[in-house]
Design a protein around this motif. Structure first.
Motif, PDB file in Angstrom:
ATOM      1  N   LEU A  14       0.900  -1.183  -0.185  1.00  0.00           N
ATOM      2  CA  LEU A  14       0.013  -0.167  -0.192  1.00  0.00           C
ATOM      3  C   LEU A  14       0.967   1.152   0.164  1.00  0.00           C
ATOM      4  O   LEU A  14       0.504   2.269  -0.690  1.00  0.00           O
ATOM      5  N   LYS A  15       1.826   1.294   0.532  1.00  0.00           N
ATOM      6  CA  LYS A  15       2.818   2.421   0.562  1.00  0.00           C
ATOM      7  C   LYS A  15       3.477   2.591  -0.333  1.00  0.00           C
ATOM      8  O   LYS A  15       3.600   3.737  -0.888  1.00  0.00           O
ATOM      9  N   ARG A  16       3.838   1.653  -1.328  1.00  0.00           N
ATOM     10  CA  ARG A  16       4.326   1.643  -2.731  1.00  0.00           C
ATOM     11  C   ARG A  16       3.296   2.498  -3.702  1.00  0.00           C
ATOM     12  O   ARG A  16       3.684   3.181  -4.520  1.00  0.00           O
ATOM     13  N   SER A  17       2.130   1.766  -3.287  1.00  0.00           N
ATOM     14  CA  SER A  17       1.050   2.483  -4.259  1.00  0.00           C
ATOM     15  C   SER A  17       0.683   4.035  -3.881  1.00  0.00           C
ATOM     16  O   SER A  17       0.427   4.877  -4.914  1.00  0.00           O
ATOM     17  N   GLU A  89       6.486   2.740 -12.071  1.00  0.00           N
ATOM     18  CA  GLU A  89       7.986   2.692 -12.468  1.00  0.00           C
ATOM     19  C   GLU A  89       8.739   3.759 -11.783  1.00  0.00           C
ATOM     20  O   GLU A  89       9.940   3.458 -11.124  1.00  0.00           O
ATOM     21  N   ARG A  90       8.378   5.024 -11.819  1.00  0.00           N
ATOM     22  CA  ARG A  90       9.036   6.016 -11.181  1.00  0.00           C
ATOM     23  C   ARG A  90       9.242   5.829  -9.439  1.00  0.00           C
ATOM     24  O   ARG A  90      10.087   6.081  -8.844  1.00  0.00           O
ATOM     25  N   ARG A  93      11.794   3.177  -8.886  1.00  0.00           N
ATOM     26  CA  ARG A  93      13.115   3.798  -9.094  1.00  0.00           C
ATOM     27  C   ARG A  93      13.525   5.019  -8.085  1.00  0.00           C
ATOM     28  O   ARG A  93      14.709   5.148  -7.884  1.00  0.00           O
ATOM     29  N   GLU A  94      12.594   5.838  -7.664  1.00  0.00           N
ATOM     30  CA  GLU A  94      12.572   6.797  -6.954  1.00  0.00           C
ATOM     31  C   GLU A  94      11.961   6.827  -5.612  1.00  0.00           C
ATOM     32  O   GLU A  94      10.795   7.763  -5.686  1.00  0.00           O
ATOM     33  N   PRO A  95      11.924   6.044  -4.619  1.00  0.00           N
ATOM     34  CA  PRO A  95      11.100   5.850  -3.579  1.00  0.00           C
ATOM     35  C   PRO A  95      11.418   7.133  -2.693  1.00  0.00           C
ATOM     36  O   PRO A  95      12.532   7.472  -2.535  1.00  0.00           O
TER      37      PRO A  95
END
Length: 183
Positions: A14-17, A89-90, A93-95
């Motif tokens: 969820l945090k990635r989303s 994708e970003r 790559r860039e969390p």
């Protein structure tokens, strides 16, 4: 696999989303309605206030697993697929680390307080005695004041516990440095 481990994994996804949603909201291809939904989802996600506090085991994560995914799903459904894929994708790559937002918490507090006072108003108007209805302004003002005092107390408690956790995290290092310098 225990339910707790599964829940923690879902919260991580969820945090990635949420990070991807942040990037998608800033994409020029995203329309105004998905941006508004994304802003609401991000405000709720970054608000330190939850419907169910996170310190309650299992139940504390349920609101994060129901409300946030619903808002994210609706926003993603309205975002162009190309913009969403680019944002995912970003995000990989860039969390970024999105900080808790106390302004969003205040907005959530205002919404909840308004809703609580409105429900009290409707119940009092429909079912209250005549004397209670005559003193409705006092009742609503007292209720609002009590809610604000509770929220201020909660905020102070949360900030103090965060400060305590930070100092506890630093204490072993400071003690170790002190012992090494004495040796």
């Amino acid at each position: 696999m225990s339910a707790w481990v599964w829940l923690k994994g879902q919260v991580k996804k969820l945090k990635r989303s949420i990070t991807a949603l942040y990037y998608a909201a800033h994409d020029p291809r995203t329309g105004w309605l998905p941006r508004i939904l994304a802003a609401i989802a991000l405000a709720y996600a970054l608000s330190p206030l939850d419907l169910i506090p996170d310190f309650i085991p299992v139940l504390g994560m349920i609101d994060d697993l129901l409300i946030l995914p619903g808002l994210i799903w609706l926003a993603v459904w309205l975002i162009l697929p190309e913009a969403w894929e680019s944002a995912k994708e970003r995000a990989e790559r860039e969390p970024i680390r999105l900080r808790e937002n106390w302004v969003a918490a205040v907005c959530v507090f205002i919404v909840w307080d308004s809703l609580a006072v409105y429900v009290l108003y409707m119940v009092t108007r429909s079912y209250g005695s005549a004397s209670l209805q005559d003193n409705m302004i006092l009742l609503l003002a007292a209720t609002g004041g009590i809610l604000v005092l509770c929220e201020i107390t909660w905020n102070v408690w949360k900030l103090k516990s965060e400060a305590r956790q930070e100092s506890d995290a630093r204490t072993p290092d400071a003690m170790e440095e002190g012992l090494l310098s004495q040796a």
